[in-house]
Design a protein around this motif. Structure first.
Motif, PDB file in Angstrom:
ATOM      1  N   ASP A  81       0.922  -1.186  -0.093  1.00  0.00           N
ATOM      2  CA  ASP A  81       0.124  -0.075  -0.140  1.00  0.00           C
ATOM      3  C   ASP A  81       0.884   1.253   0.052  1.00  0.00           C
ATOM      4  O   ASP A  81       1.703   1.418   0.673  1.00  0.00           O
ATOM      5  CB  ASP A  81      -0.624   0.133   1.268  1.00  0.00           C
ATOM      6  CG  ASP A  81      -2.106  -0.731   1.128  1.00  0.00           C
ATOM      7  OD1 ASP A  81      -2.420  -1.099   0.008  1.00  0.00           O
ATOM      8  OD2 ASP A  81      -2.612  -1.247   2.122  1.00  0.00           O
ATOM      9  N   PRO A  83       0.132   5.335   0.795  1.00  0.00           N
ATOM     10  CA  PRO A  83      -0.755   6.287   0.727  1.00  0.00           C
ATOM     11  C   PRO A  83       0.053   7.450   0.237  1.00  0.00           C
ATOM     12  O   PRO A  83       1.032   7.909   0.392  1.00  0.00           O
ATOM     13  CB  PRO A  83      -0.710   6.394   2.253  1.00  0.00           C
ATOM     14  CG  PRO A  83       0.338   5.421   2.875  1.00  0.00           C
ATOM     15  CD  PRO A  83       0.674   4.523   1.908  1.00  0.00           C
ATOM     16  N   TYR A  97     -10.232   7.967   1.578  1.00  0.00           N
ATOM     17  CA  TYR A  97      -9.235   7.729   0.613  1.00  0.00           C
ATOM     18  C   TYR A  97      -9.879   7.416  -0.634  1.00  0.00           C
ATOM     19  O   TYR A  97     -11.090   6.818  -0.845  1.00  0.00           O
ATOM     20  CB  TYR A  97      -8.439   6.517   0.898  1.00  0.00           C
ATOM     21  CG  TYR A  97      -7.363   7.154   1.900  1.00  0.00           C
ATOM     22  CD1 TYR A  97      -6.105   7.622   1.739  1.00  0.00           C
ATOM     23  CD2 TYR A  97      -7.663   6.647   3.349  1.00  0.00           C
ATOM     24  CE1 TYR A  97      -5.181   8.021   2.579  1.00  0.00           C
ATOM     25  CE2 TYR A  97      -6.700   6.799   4.251  1.00  0.00           C
ATOM     26  CZ  TYR A  97      -5.599   7.896   4.129  1.00  0.00           C
ATOM     27  OH  TYR A  97      -4.518   7.900   4.909  1.00  0.00           O
ATOM     28  N   GLU A  98      -9.163   7.692  -2.011  1.00  0.00           N
ATOM     29  CA  GLU A  98      -9.853   6.863  -3.320  1.00  0.00           C
ATOM     30  C   GLU A  98      -8.689   5.860  -3.659  1.00  0.00           C
ATOM     31  O   GLU A  98      -7.542   6.269  -3.691  1.00  0.00           O
ATOM     32  CB  GLU A  98      -9.735   8.154  -4.014  1.00  0.00           C
ATOM     33  CG  GLU A  98     -10.199   7.882  -5.545  1.00  0.00           C
ATOM     34  CD  GLU A  98     -10.238   8.842  -6.565  1.00  0.00           C
ATOM     35  OE1 GLU A  98     -10.565   8.434  -7.780  1.00  0.00           O
ATOM     36  OE2 GLU A  98      -9.908   9.862  -6.236  1.00  0.00           O
ATOM     37  N   THR A  99      -9.127   4.545  -3.962  1.00  0.00           N
ATOM     38  CA  THR A  99      -8.307   3.553  -4.026  1.00  0.00           C
ATOM     39  C   THR A  99      -8.032   3.513  -5.759  1.00  0.00           C
ATOM     40  O   THR A  99      -8.972   3.491  -6.581  1.00  0.00           O
ATOM     41  CB  THR A  99      -8.797   2.264  -3.488  1.00  0.00           C
ATOM     42  OG1 THR A  99      -8.938   2.352  -2.308  1.00  0.00           O
ATOM     43  CG2 THR A  99      -7.879   0.972  -4.043  1.00  0.00           C
ATOM     44  N   ARG A 113      -1.473  -0.570  -4.513  1.00  0.00           N
ATOM     45  CA  ARG A 113      -2.598  -0.012  -4.222  1.00  0.00           C
ATOM     46  C   ARG A 113      -2.218   1.483  -3.925  1.00  0.00           C
ATOM     47  O   ARG A 113      -1.457   1.824  -2.632  1.00  0.00           O
ATOM     48  CB  ARG A 113      -3.434  -0.421  -3.140  1.00  0.00           C
ATOM     49  CG  ARG A 113      -4.709   0.270  -2.756  1.00  0.00           C
ATOM     50  CD  ARG A 113      -5.495  -0.237  -1.725  1.00  0.00           C
ATOM     51  NE  ARG A 113      -5.921  -1.377  -1.825  1.00  0.00           N
ATOM     52  CZ  ARG A 113      -6.132  -2.278  -0.768  1.00  0.00           C
ATOM     53  NH1 ARG A 113      -5.825  -2.122   0.315  1.00  0.00           N
ATOM     54  NH2 ARG A 113      -6.577  -3.544  -1.285  1.00  0.00           N
ATOM     55  N   TYR A 114      -2.584   2.394  -4.533  1.00  0.00           N
ATOM     56  CA  TYR A 114      -2.411   3.855  -4.262  1.00  0.00           C
ATOM     57  C   TYR A 114      -3.699   4.654  -3.622  1.00  0.00           C
ATOM     58  O   TYR A 114      -4.369   4.368  -4.052  1.00  0.00           O
ATOM     59  CB  TYR A 114      -1.727   4.682  -5.556  1.00  0.00           C
ATOM     60  CG  TYR A 114      -0.491   4.432  -6.006  1.00  0.00           C
ATOM     61  CD1 TYR A 114       0.394   4.735  -5.563  1.00  0.00           C
ATOM     62  CD2 TYR A 114      -0.291   3.541  -7.133  1.00  0.00           C
ATOM     63  CE1 TYR A 114       1.935   4.432  -5.865  1.00  0.00           C
ATOM     64  CE2 TYR A 114       0.957   3.049  -7.775  1.00  0.00           C
ATOM     65  CZ  TYR A 114       1.980   3.772  -6.949  1.00  0.00           C
ATOM     66  OH  TYR A 114       3.074   3.390  -7.485  1.00  0.00           O
ATOM     67  N   ARG A 115      -3.409   5.190  -2.296  1.00  0.00           N
ATOM     68  CA  ARG A 115      -4.552   5.577  -1.757  1.00  0.00           C
ATOM     69  C   ARG A 115      -4.445   7.230  -1.961  1.00  0.00           C
ATOM     70  O   ARG A 115      -3.590   7.529  -1.017  1.00  0.00           O
ATOM     71  CB  ARG A 115      -4.697   5.129  -0.288  1.00  0.00           C
ATOM     72  CG  ARG A 115      -5.019   3.571  -0.606  1.00  0.00           C
ATOM     73  CD  ARG A 115      -5.159   2.951   0.688  1.00  0.00           C
ATOM     74  NE  ARG A 115      -6.448   3.418   1.369  1.00  0.00           N
ATOM     75  CZ  ARG A 115      -6.829   3.334   2.290  1.00  0.00           C
ATOM     76  NH1 ARG A 115      -6.340   2.657   3.294  1.00  0.00           N
ATOM     77  NH2 ARG A 115      -8.181   3.551   2.790  1.00  0.00           N
ATOM     78  N   ARG A 116      -5.129   7.957  -2.808  1.00  0.00           N
ATOM     79  CA  ARG A 116      -5.053   9.338  -2.419  1.00  0.00           C
ATOM     80  C   ARG A 116      -6.034   9.913  -1.793  1.00  0.00           C
ATOM     81  O   ARG A 116      -7.121   9.383  -1.672  1.00  0.00           O
ATOM     82  CB  ARG A 116      -5.242   9.751  -4.192  1.00  0.00           C
ATOM     83  CG  ARG A 116      -5.206  11.123  -4.334  1.00  0.00           C
ATOM     84  CD  ARG A 116      -5.209  11.475  -5.648  1.00  0.00           C
ATOM     85  NE  ARG A 116      -6.690  11.402  -6.266  1.00  0.00           N
ATOM     86  CZ  ARG A 116      -7.174  11.519  -7.288  1.00  0.00           C
ATOM     87  NH1 ARG A 116      -6.342  12.169  -8.241  1.00  0.00           N
ATOM     88  NH2 ARG A 116      -8.519  11.258  -7.648  1.00  0.00           N
ATOM     89  N   GLU A 117      -5.684  11.034  -0.834  1.00  0.00           N
ATOM     90  CA  GLU A 117      -6.369  11.471   0.072  1.00  0.00           C
ATOM     91  C   GLU A 117      -7.508  12.351  -0.621  1.00  0.00           C
ATOM     92  O   GLU A 117      -7.147  13.003  -1.501  1.00  0.00           O
ATOM     93  CB  GLU A 117      -5.807  12.381   1.041  1.00  0.00           C
ATOM     94  CG  GLU A 117      -4.651  11.608   1.871  1.00  0.00           C
ATOM     95  CD  GLU A 117      -3.944  12.596   2.798  1.00  0.00           C
ATOM     96  OE1 GLU A 117      -4.013  13.786   2.828  1.00  0.00           O
ATOM     97  OE2 GLU A 117      -3.351  11.970   3.843  1.00  0.00           O
ATOM     98  N   ARG A 118      -8.654  12.468   0.057  1.00  0.00           N
ATOM     99  CA  ARG A 118      -9.741  13.265  -0.498  1.00  0.00           C
ATOM    100  C   ARG A 118     -10.193  14.282   0.483  1.00  0.00           C
ATOM    101  O   ARG A 118     -10.421  13.757   1.691  1.00  0.00           O
ATOM    102  CB  ARG A 118     -10.773  12.320  -1.147  1.00  0.00           C
ATOM    103  CG  ARG A 118     -10.316  11.174  -2.156  1.00  0.00           C
ATOM    104  CD  ARG A 118     -11.559  10.327  -2.492  1.00  0.00           C
ATOM    105  NE  ARG A 118     -12.953  11.051  -2.958  1.00  0.00           N
ATOM    106  CZ  ARG A 118     -14.131  10.500  -2.843  1.00  0.00           C
ATOM    107  NH1 ARG A 118     -13.944   9.580  -2.324  1.00  0.00           N
ATOM    108  NH2 ARG A 118     -15.103  11.408  -3.170  1.00  0.00           N
TER     109      ARG A 118
END
Length: 129
Positions: A81, A83, A97-99, A113-118
């Motif tokens: 992962d 982040p 997060y948007e996966t 898996r990149y998890r971009r903050e929203r």
């Protein structure tokens, strides 16, 4: 004339018997080729059914069984992962997060898996920074 017709009938019957034997042999050869190619076996011949109009009043899909679209098999095989943190404007509220799944091919297949903050801006605009 009658003798000629009877002779022709006998030849036609012998040709029909020979034709049936050749059809059976041809089908056996086709089955053998399919077996050697590891193809699936021929489906069994089913008896004729009604037209299917009786099924028109039944629901076509169950609510519990919805069909998924596209290949979604990588979700369980994530190897790491990552982040991705961002600097949000002042007054923003964290929304989750948007996966995003990315399949990297290195020496072995690796799913990241990149998890971009929203964040939600103070004005109410939902953005992914």
């Amino acid at each position: 004339m009658i003798g000629a017709v009877q002779g022709l009938q006998g030849r036609v019957e012998s040709f029909e018997i020979e034709n049936q034997a050749l059809r059976g042999e041809n089908q056996a050869l086709k089955d053998e080729i399919a077996r050697l190619k590891n193809l699936p076996p021929r489906p069994p011949i089913k008896p004729s059914r009604p037209s299917g109009m009786e099924k028109a009043t039944q629901p076509t899909c169950d609510k519990g069984k919805r069909r998924r679209r596209g290949a979604k098999r990588d979700g369980g095989r994530v190897s790491r992962d990552v982040p991705v943190a961002v600097s949000a404007p002042a007054g923003s509220r964290f929304k989750g997060y948007e996966t995003i799944l990315v399949r990297d091919l290195v020496l072995s297949a690796e799913v990241v898996r990149y998890r971009r903050e929203r964040w939600v801006m103070p004005a109410g605009d939902a953005t992914a920074i």
